[in-house]
Write a protein that holds these residues in place. Sequence first.
Motif, PDB file in Angstrom:
ATOM      1  N   LEU A  14       0.859  -1.175   0.000  1.00 21.86           N
ATOM      2  CA  LEU A  14       0.000   0.000   0.000  1.00 21.86           C
ATOM      3  C   LEU A  14       0.901   1.232   0.000  1.00 21.86           C
ATOM      4  O   LEU A  14       1.606   1.482   0.971  1.00 21.86           O
ATOM      5  CB  LEU A  14      -0.910  -0.011   1.229  1.00 21.86           C
ATOM      6  N   ASP A  15       0.916   1.936  -1.119  1.00 23.87           N
ATOM      7  CA  ASP A  15       1.744   3.141  -1.247  1.00 23.87           C
ATOM      8  C   ASP A  15       0.951   4.361  -0.838  1.00 23.87           C
ATOM      9  O   ASP A  15      -0.219   4.511  -1.225  1.00 23.87           O
ATOM     10  CB  ASP A  15       2.182   3.352  -2.704  1.00 23.87           C
ATOM     11  N   ASP A  16       1.577   5.249  -0.077  1.00 20.35           N
ATOM     12  CA  ASP A  16       0.945   6.542   0.154  1.00 20.35           C
ATOM     13  C   ASP A  16       1.469   7.505  -0.909  1.00 20.35           C
ATOM     14  O   ASP A  16       2.628   7.462  -1.299  1.00 20.35           O
ATOM     15  CB  ASP A  16       1.178   7.057   1.572  1.00 20.35           C
ATOM     16  N   VAL A  17       0.567   8.322  -1.419  1.00 22.90           N
ATOM     17  CA  VAL A  17       0.852   9.223  -2.524  1.00 22.90           C
ATOM     18  C   VAL A  17       0.549  10.643  -2.065  1.00 22.90           C
ATOM     19  O   VAL A  17      -0.569  10.922  -1.634  1.00 22.90           O
ATOM     20  CB  VAL A  17      -0.036   8.876  -3.747  1.00 22.90           C
ATOM     21  N   PRO A  18       1.515  11.539  -2.159  1.00 22.58           N
ATOM     22  CA  PRO A  18       1.241  12.925  -1.762  1.00 22.58           C
ATOM     23  C   PRO A  18       0.067  13.491  -2.571  1.00 22.58           C
ATOM     24  O   PRO A  18      -0.044  13.254  -3.778  1.00 22.58           O
ATOM     25  CB  PRO A  18       2.532  13.664  -2.093  1.00 22.58           C
ATOM     26  N   ALA A  19      -0.809  14.215  -1.906  1.00 26.90           N
ATOM     27  CA  ALA A  19      -2.010  14.735  -2.563  1.00 26.90           C
ATOM     28  C   ALA A  19      -1.695  15.700  -3.692  1.00 26.90           C
ATOM     29  O   ALA A  19      -2.515  15.907  -4.584  1.00 26.90           O
ATOM     30  CB  ALA A  19      -2.907  15.417  -1.543  1.00 26.90           C
ATOM     31  N   ASP A  20      -0.497  16.274  -3.694  1.00 29.71           N
ATOM     32  CA  ASP A  20      -0.147  17.213  -4.762  1.00 29.71           C
ATOM     33  C   ASP A  20       0.684  16.554  -5.862  1.00 29.71           C
ATOM     34  O   ASP A  20       1.243  17.249  -6.725  1.00 29.71           O
ATOM     35  CB  ASP A  20       0.585  18.427  -4.199  1.00 29.71           C
ATOM     36  N   ALA A  21       0.754  15.225  -5.876  1.00 24.90           N
ATOM     37  CA  ALA A  21       1.535  14.520  -6.900  1.00 24.90           C
ATOM     38  C   ALA A  21       0.985  14.830  -8.297  1.00 24.90           C
ATOM     39  O   ALA A  21      -0.229  14.869  -8.505  1.00 24.90           O
ATOM     40  CB  ALA A  21       1.505  13.022  -6.650  1.00 24.90           C
ATOM     41  N   ASP A  22       1.884  15.028  -9.236  1.00 25.88           N
ATOM     42  CA  ASP A  22       1.521  15.312 -10.624  1.00 25.88           C
ATOM     43  C   ASP A  22       0.963  14.043 -11.268  1.00 25.88           C
ATOM     44  O   ASP A  22       1.621  13.000 -11.276  1.00 25.88           O
ATOM     45  CB  ASP A  22       2.762  15.795 -11.383  1.00 25.88           C
ATOM     46  N   SER A  23      -0.225  14.108 -11.814  1.00 22.21           N
ATOM     47  CA  SER A  23      -0.857  12.924 -12.406  1.00 22.21           C
ATOM     48  C   SER A  23      -0.079  12.373 -13.594  1.00 22.21           C
ATOM     49  O   SER A  23      -0.294  11.229 -13.998  1.00 22.21           O
ATOM     50  CB  SER A  23      -2.303  13.223 -12.808  1.00 22.21           C
ATOM     51  N   ALA A  24       0.848  13.137 -14.145  1.00 21.44           N
ATOM     52  CA  ALA A  24       1.670  12.641 -15.250  1.00 21.44           C
ATOM     53  C   ALA A  24       2.819  11.764 -14.755  1.00 21.44           C
ATOM     54  O   ALA A  24       3.484  11.110 -15.555  1.00 21.44           O
ATOM     55  CB  ALA A  24       2.236  13.816 -16.052  1.00 21.44           C
ATOM     56  N   GLY A  25       3.043  11.708 -13.456  1.00 21.44           N
ATOM     57  CA  GLY A  25       4.179  10.989 -12.910  1.00 21.44           C
ATOM     58  C   GLY A  25       3.869   9.602 -12.384  1.00 21.44           C
ATOM     59  O   GLY A  25       4.456   9.178 -11.385  1.00 21.44           O
ATOM     60  N   PHE A  26       2.961   8.894 -13.051  1.00 20.48           N
ATOM     61  CA  PHE A  26       2.561   7.569 -12.584  1.00 20.48           C
ATOM     62  C   PHE A  26       2.722   6.534 -13.675  1.00 20.48           C
ATOM     63  O   PHE A  26       2.758   6.854 -14.864  1.00 20.48           O
ATOM     64  CB  PHE A  26       1.093   7.589 -12.130  1.00 20.48           C
ATOM     65  N   GLN A  27       2.805   5.294 -13.250  1.00 20.68           N
ATOM     66  CA  GLN A  27       2.843   4.142 -14.150  1.00 20.68           C
ATOM     67  C   GLN A  27       1.785   3.155 -13.683  1.00 20.68           C
ATOM     68  O   GLN A  27       1.418   3.150 -12.505  1.00 20.68           O
ATOM     69  CB  GLN A  27       4.227   3.503 -14.132  1.00 20.68           C
ATOM     70  N   ILE A  28       1.308   2.343 -14.602  1.00 21.42           N
ATOM     71  CA  ILE A  28       0.296   1.342 -14.265  1.00 21.42           C
ATOM     72  C   ILE A  28       0.824  -0.019 -14.678  1.00 21.42           C
ATOM     73  O   ILE A  28       1.193  -0.224 -15.839  1.00 21.42           O
ATOM     74  CB  ILE A  28      -1.048   1.627 -14.974  1.00 21.42           C
ATOM     75  N   HIS A  29       0.862  -0.927 -13.723  1.00 17.12           N
ATOM     76  CA  HIS A  29       1.295  -2.300 -13.982  1.00 17.12           C
ATOM     77  C   HIS A  29       0.258  -3.230 -13.384  1.00 17.12           C
ATOM     78  O   HIS A  29       0.289  -3.532 -12.192  1.00 17.12           O
ATOM     79  CB  HIS A  29       2.675  -2.562 -13.362  1.00 17.12           C
ATOM     80  N   ASP A  30      -0.667  -3.658 -14.217  1.00 21.97           N
ATOM     81  CA  ASP A  30      -1.694  -4.606 -13.812  1.00 21.97           C
ATOM     82  C   ASP A  30      -2.123  -5.355 -15.059  1.00 21.97           C
ATOM     83  O   ASP A  30      -2.429  -4.731 -16.077  1.00 21.97           O
ATOM     84  CB  ASP A  30      -2.883  -3.888 -13.166  1.00 21.97           C
ATOM     85  N   SER A  31      -2.122  -6.664 -14.993  1.00 19.73           N
ATOM     86  CA  SER A  31      -2.452  -7.466 -16.176  1.00 19.73           C
ATOM     87  C   SER A  31      -3.881  -7.976 -16.163  1.00 19.73           C
ATOM     88  O   SER A  31      -4.246  -8.797 -16.988  1.00 19.73           O
ATOM     89  CB  SER A  31      -1.480  -8.658 -16.265  1.00 19.73           C
ATOM     90  N   TYR A  32      -4.700  -7.474 -15.250  1.00 22.16           N
ATOM     91  CA  TYR A  32      -6.049  -8.013 -15.110  1.00 22.16           C
ATOM     92  C   TYR A  32      -7.138  -7.097 -15.647  1.00 22.16           C
ATOM     93  O   TYR A  32      -8.311  -7.390 -15.503  1.00 22.16           O
ATOM     94  CB  TYR A  32      -6.322  -8.368 -13.641  1.00 22.16           C
ATOM     95  N   TYR A  33      -6.762  -5.978 -16.232  1.00 18.20           N
ATOM     96  CA  TYR A  33      -7.749  -5.126 -16.888  1.00 18.20           C
ATOM     97  C   TYR A  33      -7.047  -4.317 -17.969  1.00 18.20           C
ATOM     98  O   TYR A  33      -5.831  -4.145 -17.956  1.00 18.20           O
ATOM     99  CB  TYR A  33      -8.473  -4.220 -15.881  1.00 18.20           C
ATOM    100  N   ASP A  34      -7.820  -3.851 -18.913  1.00 21.05           N
ATOM    101  CA  ASP A  34      -7.299  -3.024 -20.001  1.00 21.05           C
ATOM    102  C   ASP A  34      -7.159  -1.603 -19.466  1.00 21.05           C
ATOM    103  O   ASP A  34      -8.151  -0.921 -19.245  1.00 21.05           O
ATOM    104  CB  ASP A  34      -8.263  -3.068 -21.184  1.00 21.05           C
ATOM    105  N   HIS A  35      -5.929  -1.163 -19.266  1.00 17.53           N
ATOM    106  CA  HIS A  35      -5.713   0.176 -18.727  1.00 17.53           C
ATOM    107  C   HIS A  35      -5.202   1.147 -19.792  1.00 17.53           C
ATOM    108  O   HIS A  35      -4.599   2.169 -19.469  1.00 17.53           O
ATOM    109  CB  HIS A  35      -4.799   0.150 -17.500  1.00 17.53           C
ATOM    110  N   SER A  36      -5.499   0.849 -21.064  1.00 19.07           N
ATOM    111  CA  SER A  36      -5.019   1.736 -22.129  1.00 19.07           C
ATOM    112  C   SER A  36      -5.588   3.151 -21.987  1.00 19.07           C
ATOM    113  O   SER A  36      -4.865   4.126 -22.220  1.00 19.07           O
ATOM    114  CB  SER A  36      -5.337   1.155 -23.515  1.00 19.07           C
ATOM    115  N   ASP A  37      -6.838   3.297 -21.575  1.00 23.67           N
ATOM    116  CA  ASP A  37      -7.393   4.643 -21.370  1.00 23.67           C
ATOM    117  C   ASP A  37      -6.736   5.311 -20.164  1.00 23.67           C
ATOM    118  O   ASP A  37      -6.427   6.503 -20.193  1.00 23.67           O
ATOM    119  CB  ASP A  37      -8.912   4.586 -21.170  1.00 23.67           C
TER     120      ASP A  37
END
Length: 162
Positions: free
Chosen positions: A70-93
């Motif tokens: 469980l990662d805590d994420v600062p509330a002011d984190a830039d939404s462009a600074g994330f990655q998604i790694h999950d193989s159980y749903y289509d996260h292309s959008d």
Amino acid sequence: MDPIRYVDALAEKYSAMGFPPYDWSRYDDAPLTPLTKPLTECTVGMLTSGGVSQCTMPPFDPDARNDFRLDDVPADADSAGFQIHDSYYDHSDADVDLNCVFPIDRLRELAAAGEIGAVAPRFWSGFMGRIYKRRAVLEEHAPALAMNLKADGVDVFVAVPA
């Protein structure tokens, strides 16, 4: 048009991937805790289970089982600074717009518009699914998260499954 049989589709998909049958949680009632103040005065926290991590953090294991990270994420984190790694749903959008699975920008907009009182000082990402040890979640990990939410003054908690 027939409704999507979500639980049946998940059971079939996970079975084909070698997972044991899932023992779904069933609750006869769920306690409702009404808000004690207007939403415009509430601090809102959020959790995504979509395999979302900041690019500065290690990626989630997309095929993990019983991953209680469980990662805590600062509330002011830039939404462009994330990655998604999950193989159980289509996260292309969500790869194009993180807010599909982790609406941090939308919550900040709601706070700026006065629709909610404030966003919590941190958001959360984790519990990304395929957790078969429910007792560990119910007795250890969820209570620890609840303590953090309380420490952050969270009045409303939004869970965003992916």
